[in-house]
Structure formats: structure tokens, C-alpha cells
Motif scaffolding. Sequence first.
Motif, PDB file in Angstrom:
ATOM      1  N   SER A  40      17.776  31.060   7.386  1.00  0.00           N
ATOM      2  CA  SER A  40      17.012  30.023   8.080  1.00  0.00           C
ATOM      3  C   SER A  40      17.149  30.067   9.599  1.00  0.00           C
ATOM      4  N   THR A  41      17.537  31.197  10.147  1.00  0.00           N
ATOM      5  CA  THR A  41      17.784  31.285  11.585  1.00  0.00           C
ATOM      6  C   THR A  41      16.592  30.791  12.412  1.00  0.00           C
ATOM      7  N   LEU A  42      15.370  31.097  11.975  1.00  0.00           N
ATOM      8  CA  LEU A  42      14.169  30.759  12.747  1.00  0.00           C
ATOM      9  C   LEU A  42      13.404  29.573  12.157  1.00  0.00           C
ATOM     10  N   TRP A  43      14.007  28.853  11.206  1.00  0.00           N
ATOM     11  CA  TRP A  43      13.280  27.804  10.493  1.00  0.00           C
ATOM     12  C   TRP A  43      13.292  26.478  11.250  1.00  0.00           C
ATOM     13  N   ASP A  44      12.646  26.469  12.370  1.00  0.00           N
ATOM     14  CA  ASP A  44      12.509  25.217  13.124  1.00  0.00           C
ATOM     15  C   ASP A  44      11.623  24.247  12.362  1.00  0.00           C
ATOM     16  N   GLY A  45      11.787  22.957  12.644  1.00  0.00           N
ATOM     17  CA  GLY A  45      10.872  21.968  12.095  1.00  0.00           C
ATOM     18  C   GLY A  45       9.540  22.000  12.816  1.00  0.00           C
TER      19      GLY A  45
ATOM     20  N   HIS B 283       8.733  22.955   5.222  1.00  0.00           N
ATOM     21  CA  HIS B 283       9.582  22.336   6.240  1.00  0.00           C
ATOM     22  C   HIS B 283       9.915  23.301   7.378  1.00  0.00           C
ATOM     23  N   ALA B 284       9.603  24.588   7.220  1.00  0.00           N
ATOM     24  CA  ALA B 284      10.033  25.617   8.174  1.00  0.00           C
ATOM     25  C   ALA B 284       8.839  26.151   8.961  1.00  0.00           C
ATOM     26  N   TRP B 285       8.882  25.962  10.289  1.00  0.00           N
ATOM     27  CA  TRP B 285       7.771  26.346  11.168  1.00  0.00           C
ATOM     28  C   TRP B 285       8.301  27.180  12.342  1.00  0.00           C
ATOM     29  N   PRO B 286       8.569  28.463  12.127  1.00  0.00           N
ATOM     30  CA  PRO B 286       9.119  29.295  13.208  1.00  0.00           C
ATOM     31  C   PRO B 286       8.212  29.323  14.438  1.00  0.00           C
ATOM     32  N   VAL B 287       8.818  29.194  15.600  1.00  0.00           N
ATOM     33  CA  VAL B 287       8.061  29.251  16.857  1.00  0.00           C
ATOM     34  C   VAL B 287       7.374  30.600  17.006  1.00  0.00           C
ATOM     35  N   SER B 288       7.957  31.640  16.450  1.00  0.00           N
ATOM     36  CA  SER B 288       7.371  32.977  16.553  1.00  0.00           C
ATOM     37  C   SER B 288       6.062  33.102  15.781  1.00  0.00           C
TER      38      SER B 288
ATOM     39  N   PRO C 124       0.818  -1.217   0.000  1.00  0.00           N
ATOM     40  CA  PRO C 124       0.000   0.000   0.000  1.00  0.00           C
ATOM     41  C   PRO C 124       0.850   1.265   0.000  1.00  0.00           C
ATOM     42  N   TYR C 125       0.234   2.350  -0.474  1.00  0.00           N
ATOM     43  CA  TYR C 125       0.918   3.632  -0.568  1.00  0.00           C
ATOM     44  C   TYR C 125       0.389   4.580   0.515  1.00  0.00           C
ATOM     45  N   PRO C 126       1.209   5.520   1.001  1.00  0.00           N
ATOM     46  CA  PRO C 126       2.591   5.758   0.589  1.00  0.00           C
ATOM     47  C   PRO C 126       3.512   4.658   1.098  1.00  0.00           C
ATOM     48  N   SER C 127       4.446   4.253   0.246  1.00  0.00           N
ATOM     49  CA  SER C 127       5.325   3.145   0.599  1.00  0.00           C
ATOM     50  C   SER C 127       6.540   3.595   1.393  1.00  0.00           C
ATOM     51  N   ASP C 128       6.900   4.874   1.297  1.00  0.00           N
ATOM     52  CA  ASP C 128       8.020   5.376   2.075  1.00  0.00           C
ATOM     53  C   ASP C 128       7.914   6.892   2.189  1.00  0.00           C
ATOM     54  N   TRP C 129       8.664   7.461   3.122  1.00  0.00           N
ATOM     55  CA  TRP C 129       8.557   8.891   3.400  1.00  0.00           C
ATOM     56  C   TRP C 129       9.752   9.337   4.231  1.00  0.00           C
ATOM     57  N   TYR C 130       9.812  10.647   4.448  1.00  0.00           N
ATOM     58  CA  TYR C 130      10.804  11.248   5.333  1.00  0.00           C
ATOM     59  C   TYR C 130      10.085  12.049   6.402  1.00  0.00           C
ATOM     60  N   GLU C 131      10.807  12.325   7.485  1.00  0.00           N
ATOM     61  CA  GLU C 131      10.282  13.226   8.496  1.00  0.00           C
ATOM     62  C   GLU C 131      10.267  14.644   7.925  1.00  0.00           C
ATOM     63  N   LEU C 132       9.200  15.384   8.248  1.00  0.00           N
ATOM     64  CA  LEU C 132       9.098  16.758   7.767  1.00  0.00           C
ATOM     65  C   LEU C 132       9.919  17.682   8.662  1.00  0.00           C
ATOM     66  N   GLY C 133      10.677  18.573   8.021  1.00  0.00           N
ATOM     67  CA  GLY C 133      11.519  19.502   8.751  1.00  0.00           C
ATOM     68  C   GLY C 133      12.988  19.134   8.614  1.00  0.00           C
ATOM     69  N   VAL C 134      13.840  20.050   8.981  1.00  0.00           N
ATOM     70  CA  VAL C 134      15.289  19.830   8.941  1.00  0.00           C
ATOM     71  C   VAL C 134      15.843  20.255  10.299  1.00  0.00           C
TER      72      VAL C 134
END
Length: 538
Positions: free
Chosen positions: A247-252, A285-290, A118-128
Motif C-alpha cells: 500500500s505504499t502509494l495507496w493515498d486516499g 479506497h486507494a487513489w495513487p497520485v501517480s 432518511p437514508y443513507p443514515s450514516d457513513w465513513y470517510e472514503l480512504g485510509v
Amino acid sequence: MKLQHAAFRGELPILDARLLPENNAQIARNLDLRRGTLRPQRDTLIADQLPATINPANLWRYDQGNAGAGFWFSWGSQYDIDVVRSPVANDAYARVYWTGQGSPKMSTIAIATGGAGPYPSDWYELGVPAPESSPVIAVPSGRTEVPDTAVEVSYVVTMVTEYGEEGPPSDPSGTALRWDAVSGAPANGHLDITLPSVPAGDYNITKKRLYRVESGGLYQLVAELTAATATYTDNVLSEALGLTLASTLWDGPDPNMTGLTALPGGILAGFFGNTLAFSEPYLPHAWPVSYQLAFADPIVAIAAVSGGLVVTTTGQPWLVTGSSPEAMAQMELDVNQPCIAKRSMVDMGGYAIYAGYDGLVAIGGAEAQVITANTLTRDQWQALNPETIHGYRYDGAYLGFYGGGSFRFTPGAGIEFFDVQADGGYYDIAEDILYLIQGANIAQWDKGAPLTYTWRSRVHELPPGSAAFTCGQVIADSYPVRLLVYADSQTVLDFAIPSAAMFRMPAGFSLHREWEIELQATAEIRSVQLATSPVELV
């Protein structure tokens, strides 16, 4: 005297059967009443199958914009999935993002549709993630003098995925003096940097970026390196430094985030606990806490409508407005209607509908109201197990599925109930088809054979002795049609009407006071009449 019904309407269960408007029904089941006739709702039609082993309850179609061609994504009943496509125009990777399966996920068409399913068959975690340690500066030995042009520098490192997604920087290194290796300058102006290793986790990190700041300025790019690079000798001239670190504020995203929703301007939204979060525009992928907003109560569901983002909680609902994630404004709505079923929340265009304790609640702009208040009592609504509802917008109406069946609600037109059940669904806007999960089957709503419907009229109260009905007529597209007539709750006629010709009523029931008409069929019926004489039939 004559009883006649045409321009048929749905149920208004809140009213006593004697007080219903003329053409509303006590029972309207398996009917499509939008044309005013008794038209049968069609059953579902099996279109595809899912692996039964996953106990599917979540469905989404990955078609890359090609209607009817693509891959079905499905998840088991232990998940509550929300999926969005990449907000990036002409995304070369055809990425897709989802929440509800542990921490937020992302994938590409090549990765998600590999193998037989079944799909999705593979993936990655979102964010860096940011590196777990700082870069370390090693000052070369053998320095004999330091020129006046030397500057104090420091370094940070970011991680970059195969798709160019960059994460937040590491903590800064210590400081050291460096100078450009130009003609006439003393030797050994370069610095040797030990780079942090790649953080643990399935993020598809393929590169590192090294940034340098000089004497209190801004961090600028020194070099982009492979993820395996452990050390780097910085000989880059000051004037050759690249772009400023963005990307200073680019939290996952928070690992508990769910409810992923797309907003205008390439912004994504999601929530965890009582916190609403927003992504950077076009950077999922970028979710700033602010960019986060806090609410008084835990969030249950969100929906993007034309007037903003509707946020429902275990307390009062809210409306969030704004065109940029750093400047969102929240407004509490003055209605005590918590959302009790996350999957009941549906974007209806200019407003959203969700299941509350008292009925379906609609929010449009700053207004919120229980739109089933004139249709169902609280007890009648609770009998539908509203906490189990998953809803969809279909043909301008709200279509809800609950533990015992399904219903269609159109404000001002009553409610119709259906015997069709489903565990989940997905509306394909390109095909204008609602797909439903029924066991391991994917079925199309309203595409199968006509269902047998039931429509029972209001209770007609007539003076005893005045209703000596002798004949009747049913106008339908085909026959037979089952007609039941009740007098004072007794069945006085149960007859398979064979044609549009007049039929005769049994004698001896003229003293009855309360009369009801019920029709059961799979054919479309346009009218039904009972009359005291043939000349009254039209």
C-alpha cells in the motif's frame, strides 16, 4: 384536394413552419411519437415519498440487486451526488461509495440503512490515512554483544479498517540492529516499537499493521495489531515475516473529488479541479497520485462509454482510454463545446451526450458533434435554460429535464416536449423504470394517466381558391378529439370530433392561403384528413 397527416413526427423548431417536412410538427407536446401515431405520453405515477425536510434533488436506489425491494438514498439540492456500488464481486459488506457530499464517502448496507431514514443514515470517510507520526524503536538495555548475523532494520505502520482496507505507510522509523532470538544467539536481539496513534477522522480504523525492512530489502509484515495497541516487542524471526507491503502509494481520494464513476476492471474514476483521478482496481479506497491526469481546463463531468471515458471541461472535451489506471491515455477532441451542466451528461452506450452552449453534444470514439444542430437554433436551445438540464437514457432516447419542463430527443426524429418537471431522478436498470423527484415524491416516469397532448401541423401553403375544404375525418382509438383548423392564422374550426364519421367544415374560407391542423386529445390518433369532397376521404 386533400390535406392528410399520418406517420406523425416531432418538432424541428429550427425550420420555418412552412418548410417543415410533411409530417413534422410546429408543436408536439406531451406525445409519444415512436409508433408514428399521436399517442399520449403518460403522466408520472407516485411510487414513494421522501422527507420533505431535506429538499431532495438527488436519488439512488440501494437494492442489492433485488428489483423493487430496497432503500431510497436521497440528498438535498445543495449536493451534486454521484454513486457507485462496490466493484468487489459478492462484497460481504454490500458497500456503496459516493461523492458530492463534502469529501468522498462510503457505507455498508447495515450502516447506511440503520434507523427510520432518511437514508443513507450514516457513513465513513472514503480512504485510509497514513499515520501522522513514525514508529519509534527502543533498543533493549543490557546488550553485551552484537552477533555477525545482526541486520539493520527499520519499521513503518499502516492503518486498516474493519473492512480490510489498508492505507499508505507512515514515515519510516529510525534504524537499529536486531537479530533473531535463536539458540546460541546473544540475548536482547528483540526491539521494542512504539506505534503511532490512529489518525483523527471517521474512517472506522480497527487495526494497525507493523512492517519491517532488513538491510535494504522490502518491508514485510511483522504483525497485525488492534488499533489501540501502543507498543509492540518484535521477536518475529526473519523467515517468519509475512507479505510485502503493497500500500505504499495507496493515498486516499482528494477531499474535493466529485463525479465518481465506475469503469471496467474494477476501476473507479473521479475528478477535482482540472485533475482526473483513478483508483486501484477493486480497491475503491486507494487513489495513487501517480494515477492522476491533468487537463488544460477545469473538468465539469465524466461518463464511461464503451470506447473509453468521456471527459468534458469548461473548454474542449477529451477521451481517455486504457485498461489499467497507471497507463491511461488522453486525447483532446477537436470541437469547441464546453459542458455547461454536469447532470446533463449521460452514457448512451457507445457514446455520451451532454448539454453545450449550442445544443446537445454527442461524443463517440474520437468524434464529437452537436446533434441538435439540425433541430434547434442556438437561441432556441438557450431558451430551454440548458444549464439546468439533468438527463437520462430511457428507451434509447435522451430524456432531459430543464427549468420549464422536459423533452425527449432522438437523432433524426425531431424533439418532443412534455409538461412534466422533476428536480432529479434515477434510472433503475433492473426494473427498467425511471424514477423522478417531484417535490417530496418519488414518481415513475410514463406510468400514470395519459396527458392531454397537442400536435400542430406545418403550415400548408395552397393557392387561394383551391382549398375549398368541405369535410374531414379523424381516426382515433376513442373520442371526443378536439380539432382546430387555422386559415391564415385565424381559427376557422374548433370542434370536438365525436366519432370516426365524416364531419363538415364551415363554408366561406376558400380564399385563404395558409392552412394548419391542430389536434388535442388523450386518445391515440392514427390519421387526420381535410378534403374538398367526401369521395377524397379514405
